[in-house]
Design a protein around this motif. Structure first.
Motif, PDB file in Angstrom:
ATOM      1  N   LEU A 157       0.838  -1.195   0.000  1.00 59.07           N
ATOM      2  CA  LEU A 157       0.000   0.000   0.000  1.00 59.07           C
ATOM      3  C   LEU A 157       0.870   1.241   0.000  1.00 59.07           C
ATOM      4  N   ASN A 158       0.562   2.156  -0.893  1.00 52.17           N
ATOM      5  CA  ASN A 158       1.234   3.452  -0.950  1.00 52.17           C
ATOM      6  C   ASN A 158       0.143   4.513  -1.025  1.00 52.17           C
ATOM      7  N   LYS A 159      -0.198   5.085   0.119  1.00 51.46           N
ATOM      8  CA  LYS A 159      -1.298   6.048   0.174  1.00 51.46           C
ATOM      9  C   LYS A 159      -0.937   7.354  -0.520  1.00 51.46           C
ATOM     10  N   ALA A 160       0.332   7.733  -0.505  1.00 52.29           N
ATOM     11  CA  ALA A 160       0.737   8.977  -1.170  1.00 52.29           C
ATOM     12  C   ALA A 160       0.502   8.901  -2.670  1.00 52.29           C
ATOM     13  N   SER A 161       0.770   7.738  -3.249  1.00 49.13           N
ATOM     14  CA  SER A 161       0.571   7.539  -4.684  1.00 49.13           C
ATOM     15  C   SER A 161      -0.792   6.923  -4.988  1.00 49.13           C
ATOM     16  N   GLN A 162      -1.540   6.596  -3.975  1.00 46.80           N
ATOM     17  CA  GLN A 162      -2.897   6.061  -4.116  1.00 46.80           C
ATOM     18  C   GLN A 162      -2.934   4.788  -4.932  1.00 46.80           C
ATOM     19  N   TYR A 163      -2.071   3.859  -4.577  1.00 48.64           N
ATOM     20  CA  TYR A 163      -2.163   2.566  -5.227  1.00 48.64           C
ATOM     21  C   TYR A 163      -1.928   1.464  -4.206  1.00 48.64           C
ATOM     22  N   VAL A 164      -2.504   0.332  -4.542  1.00 46.87           N
ATOM     23  CA  VAL A 164      -2.324  -0.880  -3.749  1.00 46.87           C
ATOM     24  C   VAL A 164      -2.051  -2.020  -4.717  1.00 46.87           C
ATOM     25  N   SER A 165      -1.137  -2.885  -4.347  1.00 49.34           N
ATOM     26  CA  SER A 165      -0.779  -3.976  -5.245  1.00 49.34           C
ATOM     27  C   SER A 165      -0.796  -5.306  -4.497  1.00 49.34           C
ATOM     28  N   LEU A 166      -0.857  -6.366  -5.272  1.00 54.47           N
ATOM     29  CA  LEU A 166      -0.823  -7.725  -4.742  1.00 54.47           C
ATOM     30  C   LEU A 166       0.235  -8.490  -5.510  1.00 54.47           C
ATOM     31  N   LEU A 167       1.195  -9.056  -4.794  1.00 59.23           N
ATOM     32  CA  LEU A 167       2.204  -9.905  -5.404  1.00 59.23           C
ATOM     33  C   LEU A 167       1.919 -11.345  -5.025  1.00 59.23           C
ATOM     34  N   ILE A 168       1.979 -12.218  -6.013  1.00 56.61           N
ATOM     35  CA  ILE A 168       1.812 -13.647  -5.771  1.00 56.61           C
ATOM     36  C   ILE A 168       3.116 -14.315  -6.179  1.00 56.61           C
ATOM     37  N   ARG A 169       3.832 -14.838  -5.202  1.00 56.17           N
ATOM     38  CA  ARG A 169       5.098 -15.519  -5.500  1.00 56.17           C
ATOM     39  C   ARG A 169       4.841 -16.975  -5.835  1.00 56.17           C
ATOM     40  N   ASP A 170       5.768 -17.562  -6.598  1.00 59.25           N
ATOM     41  CA  ASP A 170       5.669 -18.981  -6.969  1.00 59.25           C
ATOM     42  C   ASP A 170       4.254 -19.293  -7.475  1.00 59.25           C
ATOM     43  N   SER A 171       3.829 -18.547  -8.477  1.00 58.39           N
ATOM     44  CA  SER A 171       2.464 -18.681  -8.994  1.00 58.39           C
ATOM     45  C   SER A 171       2.167 -20.112  -9.416  1.00 58.39           C
ATOM     46  N   GLN A 172       0.963 -20.566  -9.110  1.00 53.46           N
ATOM     47  CA  GLN A 172       0.504 -21.899  -9.430  1.00 53.46           C
ATOM     48  C   GLN A 172      -0.704 -21.819 -10.365  1.00 53.46           C
ATOM     49  N   PRO A 173      -0.923 -22.848 -11.171  1.00 54.64           N
ATOM     50  CA  PRO A 173      -2.122 -22.839 -12.032  1.00 54.64           C
ATOM     51  C   PRO A 173      -3.405 -22.616 -11.240  1.00 54.64           C
ATOM     52  N   SER A 174      -3.426 -23.069  -9.980  1.00 53.07           N
ATOM     53  CA  SER A 174      -4.616 -22.873  -9.150  1.00 53.07           C
ATOM     54  C   SER A 174      -4.833 -21.405  -8.765  1.00 53.07           C
ATOM     55  N   ASP A 175      -3.844 -20.556  -9.010  1.00 52.15           N
ATOM     56  CA  ASP A 175      -4.008 -19.128  -8.769  1.00 52.15           C
ATOM     57  C   ASP A 175      -4.747 -18.435  -9.912  1.00 52.15           C
ATOM     58  N   SER A 176      -4.953 -19.141 -11.000  1.00 52.00           N
ATOM     59  CA  SER A 176      -5.664 -18.562 -12.142  1.00 52.00           C
ATOM     60  C   SER A 176      -7.088 -18.209 -11.728  1.00 52.00           C
ATOM     61  N   ALA A 177      -7.401 -16.945 -11.771  1.00 48.76           N
ATOM     62  CA  ALA A 177      -8.688 -16.430 -11.295  1.00 48.76           C
ATOM     63  C   ALA A 177      -8.729 -14.939 -11.611  1.00 48.76           C
ATOM     64  N   THR A 178      -9.839 -14.320 -11.259  1.00 48.07           N
ATOM     65  CA  THR A 178      -9.932 -12.862 -11.338  1.00 48.07           C
ATOM     66  C   THR A 178      -9.723 -12.289  -9.941  1.00 48.07           C
ATOM     67  N   TYR A 179      -8.885 -11.271  -9.845  1.00 48.41           N
ATOM     68  CA  TYR A 179      -8.566 -10.667  -8.556  1.00 48.41           C
ATOM     69  C   TYR A 179      -9.207  -9.280  -8.480  1.00 48.41           C
ATOM     70  N   LEU A 180     -10.030  -9.108  -7.461  1.00 47.57           N
ATOM     71  CA  LEU A 180     -10.775  -7.866  -7.266  1.00 47.57           C
ATOM     72  C   LEU A 180     -10.128  -7.030  -6.170  1.00 47.57           C
ATOM     73  N   CYS A 181      -9.957  -5.770  -6.445  1.00 47.04           N
ATOM     74  CA  CYS A 181      -9.478  -4.809  -5.455  1.00 47.04           C
ATOM     75  C   CYS A 181     -10.703  -4.091  -4.882  1.00 47.04           C
ATOM     76  N   ALA A 182     -10.770  -3.970  -3.562  1.00 44.58           N
ATOM     77  CA  ALA A 182     -11.878  -3.269  -2.910  1.00 44.58           C
ATOM     78  C   ALA A 182     -11.311  -2.199  -1.981  1.00 44.58           C
ATOM     79  N   VAL A 183     -11.929  -1.044  -2.013  1.00 44.09           N
ATOM     80  CA  VAL A 183     -11.447   0.102  -1.241  1.00 44.09           C
ATOM     81  C   VAL A 183     -12.588   0.677  -0.404  1.00 44.09           C
ATOM     82  N   VAL A 184     -12.316   0.882   0.874  1.00 44.26           N
ATOM     83  CA  VAL A 184     -13.284   1.557   1.744  1.00 44.26           C
ATOM     84  C   VAL A 184     -12.865   3.014   1.819  1.00 44.26           C
ATOM     85  N   PRO A 185     -13.680   3.914   1.270  1.00 41.49           N
ATOM     86  CA  PRO A 185     -13.282   5.319   1.206  1.00 41.49           C
ATOM     87  C   PRO A 185     -13.517   6.053   2.509  1.00 41.49           C
TER      88      PRO A 185
END
Lengths: 112, 114
Positions: free
Chosen positions: A65-93
């Protein structure tokens, strides 16, 4: 400008690689940030939550999370085929949880 | 514990018909939400109930009504269905309306309006 923006993808990564998913948001006063994973035809399930600047790690997943730049990221290490999906970002304002906003999601494909 | 349940799982309606989508939770959570999910649009909030006895509009409330029947149950009613209401509907709950709470989603209801 959308309140929460994500690249729709698909993001293709080889098995074992690091997948990097990004999300930007417009409300500078946003307080809580969540990453959900959604398999096709299924409901969203929580992967990570983060509330303060910096990194938060849970197993193969790291939220950043970097609030100054207003972005949030998700890193997935050692990606597996089971990680194949859609990833949703949700923000509480700043307006609170009744205003929680979801991004449109990034589709991740992990290639064996 | 079943968590969050939704009925029906799938429904086909003709334009103008009415129906009620049911949501129930056994987690003793205070707040409940109804979302719709359309391709390329993400999850959009229809209505929410911060606590038993209260309901409020979300981003896309037109064409819908809700009832918080008790703490466990939150229903969504389509009085006169339109093809634009074809979507996947998700119910979600959180323990209380606090910014660090996590939402728990039901399995969804797929609605097709012809």
């Amino acid at each position: 400008q959308k309140e929460v923006e994500q690249n729709s993808g698909p993001l293709s990564v080889p098995e074992g690689a690091i997948a990097s998913l990004n999300c930007t948001y417009s409300d500078r006063g946003s307080q809580s940030f969540f990453w959900y994973r959604q398999y096709s035809g299924k409901s969203p399930e929580l992967i990570m939550s983060i509330y303060s600047n910096g990194d938060k790690e849970d197993g193969r997943f790291t939220a950043q999370l970097n609030k100054a730049s207003q972005y949030v990221s998700l890193l997935i290490r050692d990606s597996q085929p089971s990680d194949s999906a859609t990833y949703l970002c949700a923000v509480v304002p700043s307006g609170g949880y009744q205003k929680v906003t979801f991004g449109t999601g990034t589709k991740l494909q992990v290639i064996p | 514990n079943a968590g969050v349940t939704q009925t029906p799982k799938f429904q086909v309606l003709k334009t103008g018909q009415s129906m009620t989508l049911q949501c129930a939770q056994d987690m003793n959570h205070n707040s409940m939400y109804w979302y719709r999910q359309d391709p390329g649009m993400g999850l959009r909030l229809i209505y929410y109930s911060a606590s038993e006895g209260t309901t409020d509009k979300g981003e896309v409330p037109n064409g819908y009504n809700v009832s918080r029947l008790n703490k466990r149950e939150f229903s969504l009613r389509l009085e006169s269905a339109a093809p634009s209401q074809t979507s996947v509907y998700f119910c979600a709950t959180i323990p209380r309306l606090a910014v660090q709470e996590t939402q728990y989603f039901g399995p969804g209801t797929r609605l097709l309006v012809l």
